[in-house]
Each structure stands twice: as C-alpha cells, then as structure tokens.
Design a protein around this motif. Structure first.
Motif, mmCIF file in Angstrom:
data_model
loop_
_atom_site.group_PDB
_atom_site.id
_atom_site.type_symbol
_atom_site.label_atom_id
_atom_site.label_comp_id
_atom_site.label_asym_id
_atom_site.label_seq_id
_atom_site.Cartn_x
_atom_site.Cartn_y
_atom_site.Cartn_z
ATOM 1 N N ARG A 28 0.435 -1.149 0.002
ATOM 2 C CA ARG A 28 -0.225 0.002 -0.273
ATOM 3 C C ARG A 28 0.947 1.759 0.033
ATOM 4 O O ARG A 28 1.660 0.778 0.545
ATOM 5 C CB ARG A 28 -0.775 -0.067 1.082
ATOM 6 N N THR A 29 0.719 2.434 -1.365
ATOM 7 C CA THR A 29 0.986 3.465 -1.090
ATOM 8 C C THR A 29 0.403 4.311 -0.946
ATOM 9 O O THR A 29 -1.257 3.500 -0.765
ATOM 10 C CB THR A 29 1.742 3.863 -2.180
ATOM 11 N N ASP A 30 -0.226 5.732 -0.494
ATOM 12 C CA ASP A 30 -0.574 6.510 -0.552
ATOM 13 C C ASP A 30 -1.669 6.933 -1.080
ATOM 14 O O ASP A 30 -3.178 7.096 -1.280
ATOM 15 C CB ASP A 30 -0.539 8.120 -0.495
ATOM 16 N N SER A 31 -1.590 5.865 -2.593
ATOM 17 C CA SER A 31 -2.587 5.689 -4.212
ATOM 18 C C SER A 31 -2.907 4.767 -4.496
ATOM 19 O O SER A 31 -4.096 5.012 -5.264
ATOM 20 C CB SER A 31 -1.631 7.072 -4.632
ATOM 21 N N LYS A 32 -2.304 3.682 -4.347
ATOM 22 C CA LYS A 32 -2.355 2.655 -4.728
ATOM 23 C C LYS A 32 -2.406 1.262 -3.434
ATOM 24 O O LYS A 32 -1.436 1.201 -3.313
ATOM 25 C CB LYS A 32 -1.645 2.716 -5.730
ATOM 26 N N ILE A 33 -2.960 0.368 -4.063
ATOM 27 C CA ILE A 33 -2.315 -0.935 -3.289
ATOM 28 C C ILE A 33 -2.592 -2.045 -5.001
ATOM 29 O O ILE A 33 -2.978 -1.653 -5.609
ATOM 30 C CB ILE A 33 -3.735 -1.247 -2.945
ATOM 31 N N TRP A 34 -1.095 -2.479 -4.363
ATOM 32 C CA TRP A 34 -0.751 -4.011 -5.390
ATOM 33 C C TRP A 34 -0.442 -4.675 -4.663
ATOM 34 O O TRP A 34 -0.283 -5.297 -3.502
ATOM 35 C CB TRP A 34 0.887 -3.444 -5.901
ATOM 36 N N ILE A 35 -1.049 -5.768 -5.547
ATOM 37 C CA ILE A 35 -1.409 -7.296 -5.074
ATOM 38 C C ILE A 35 -0.676 -8.272 -5.684
ATOM 39 O O ILE A 35 -0.062 -8.436 -7.249
ATOM 40 C CB ILE A 35 -3.105 -7.866 -5.013
ATOM 41 N N ILE A 36 0.335 -8.855 -4.755
ATOM 42 C CA ILE A 36 1.934 -9.865 -5.564
ATOM 43 C C ILE A 36 1.565 -10.829 -5.311
ATOM 44 O O ILE A 36 1.503 -10.506 -3.652
ATOM 45 C CB ILE A 36 2.898 -8.245 -5.626
ATOM 46 N N GLU A 37 1.456 -11.913 -5.935
ATOM 47 C CA GLU A 37 1.936 -13.486 -5.615
ATOM 48 C C GLU A 37 3.177 -14.108 -5.601
ATOM 49 O O GLU A 37 3.798 -14.006 -6.673
ATOM 50 C CB GLU A 37 0.427 -14.233 -6.112
ATOM 51 N N GLU A 38 2.997 -15.101 -5.158
ATOM 52 C CA GLU A 38 4.761 -15.715 -4.921
ATOM 53 C C GLU A 38 4.798 -17.116 -3.934
ATOM 54 O O GLU A 38 3.885 -17.010 -3.280
ATOM 55 C CB GLU A 38 6.142 -14.738 -4.202
ATOM 56 N N VAL A 39 5.157 -17.857 -4.695
ATOM 57 C CA VAL A 39 5.415 -19.447 -4.064
ATOM 58 C C VAL A 39 5.831 -19.647 -3.168
ATOM 59 O O VAL A 39 7.150 -18.640 -3.301
ATOM 60 C CB VAL A 39 5.172 -20.633 -5.588
ATOM 61 N N VAL A 40 6.157 -19.853 -2.222
ATOM 62 C CA VAL A 40 7.253 -20.932 -1.160
ATOM 63 C C VAL A 40 8.489 -21.242 -1.571
ATOM 64 O O VAL A 40 7.808 -22.508 -2.170
ATOM 65 C CB VAL A 40 6.568 -21.055 -0.195
#
Length: 273
Positions: free
Chosen positions: A225-237
């Motif tokens: 989360r930044t002031d203007s946006k939300i990024w959803i990032i997926e990664e695997v273990v």
C-alpha cells in the motif's frame, strides 16, 4: 404316383431324424468342485465326446479321458479362472448336456493389497485414514486373510510427520502422503539493497503447527500500500521462504502485509536505513 411321393417323403423324414442320445449320468455330483475333490465321473454312451468348462468370464477346454462307458474330467488346475458359478458342457455329435456347479480354487497365498483413503493427508486435518486390506491370488481370485475374512477395514490415526509412506503391502498402491498444513505464523522482514536500490521482502520460515515446513509452491499473497495505490503481488514458497523485490523509488514508505489463506503477517513499513 402317390406311392412314389409317399416313399420320397418317408426317406426325407428319415434322413432328417436325429437319434436321441441318452444324457450322461453324473456319478459323483458336487455343488462345489475343488481340486481336492478329484475327477468328475460320468456314465456315457459310446461316442466321440468333447467337453468344456464354461465360467462366468470365458470357456476352458476340459482335460478328460474316455474309457468304454466312463468319462472322467480333471480339475483345471493349470488354467487361470475366477472362482464362481460354472457349467461343464459335454458334447456328442449335435447334442450337448450341461451340469452346473461352483468352480473353486483353494488358495492359501496371495499378494496383499493395502488401500488407503484419503491418499493424501494434511496436518490441518484430523489425520485419520481408512485402510482396507485384501489379498489377490492366482487368476485374480481373492484369498482369505489370517482371520478367514476376505476384507479387513479399519481406521488409523497417522502422526504429524510429513513425508511419503508405504502401507502394509509396501507397494505404490498402498503408499500415502502426509503434507504440512497452513503456516502457524508469517514472519515478515525487509532489507534495503543499496547497490540495486530495491527492497528485498522476505516471509519465512513458514512452518505449520507441528513445525513442518509448508510445501514448496504454497502461494503467498503480498499486499503493498502506498498513498495512492494498492498492489497485490503473489509469490510461491521455496524451502520455507518467499521473496519479492520492490524498487526504492516507487515503494519507499509503503506498507506491506503478507497472507497465506486466513493467516496474515504483521504490517511492515518499507523504510531506508
């Protein structure tokens, strides 16, 4: 002329007439025929007899001997067949005679099979597994187990250790798997890499409630989360850890949180040292 027609009709009827053959007499009848019972014996009229044993799946050429008015049929011990209802069929010319019985193999040894359900267990579950045991012998016939039953069923509580395990029969069919469950916590940390001007965010080590590392390929979702946006990032273990790289110019002072299913990490602010 009428006499000629009558004579021709008589000759034709005589040529079509099939002589009646007396049905063989089963001298030693049995309801169930096992190898220990020996030969089947029949009283028959002289002739060129043949015989087959008709099972539920396929016919078996019968081994038999014929002497005078006696026909002896040997048990088909060298043949593969499934025990069950069968018929011995005796043939002479165009006549056939059938004799029903239960064809049975007296088997003592077979290959043990161990079926498990479910095949894969997870430490989040009850770890209770259903087991069914049975043994298969010659011709695909079931062989009684030690307690003289054909199937044994029970429920087994497995341990929390992850891995691949073999059942009682030690075959691929009996093998089963125990995998780690949901991670108990999600430790999250970040470090700044000055040379590349990026943040390296790490989640891990990820372990379930029994301290097993979660499986490789487990999906971790990062919310940035930044002031203007939300990024959803997926990664695997992989090997208990998951990583993402975030550029310094875009994500300095951003907040980040990770989750696996319903388990969330603490909120972390990305700050340069």
């Amino acid at each position: 002329m009428k006499k000629i027609h009558f004579l021709m009709l008589f000759i034709w009827l005589f040529s079509c007439h099939r002589s009646e053959i007396e049905k063989p007499i089963w001298v030693n009848p049995v309801k169930e025929w096992k190898e220990s019972d020996g030969l089947m014996k029949f009283k028959v009229v002289p002739g060129d007899w043949s015989a087959i044993i008709q099972t539920s799946s396929h016919p078996i050429p019968a081994d038999f001997s014929l002497e005078n008015d006696e026909l002896w049929v040997a048990f088909p011990k060298e043949r593969l067949f499934v025990s069950g209802q069968a018929f011995l069929v005796l043939y002479l010319e165009r006549n056939s005679f059938s004799f029903p019985f239960f064809l049975s193999l007296d088997l003592k040894e077979g290959k043990l099979e161990d079926i498990r359900s479910p095949k894969t267990l997870n430490t989040d579950s009850s770890l209770v597994q259903q087991q069914m045991l049975y043994a298969v012998g010659k011709g695909g016939n079931l062989v009684p187990l030690d307690n003289e039953v054909f199937f044994k069923e029970q429920y087994i509580h497995q341990g929390e250790k992850v891995g691949i395990f073999s059942g009682a029969s030690d075959t691929n069919l009996s093998s089963f798997y125990i995998t780690a469950g949901t991670p108990e916590t999600l430790p999250i940390s970040a470090q700044f890499e000055a040379v590349q001007n990026l943040f390296i965010v790490q989640v891990g080590p990820l372990k379930d409630a029994f301290q097993n590392y979660v499986p490789n390929g487990t999906l971790v979702t990062f919310s940035v989360r930044t002031d203007s946006k939300i990024w959803i990032i997926e990664e695997v273990v992989k090997d208990g850890f998951a990583y993402i790289h975030l550029s310094e110019d875009r994500f300095t002072a951003a907040g980040i949180q990770a989750n696996v299913a319903h388990v969330f990490s603490k909120n972390l602010d990305l700050l340069k040292p």
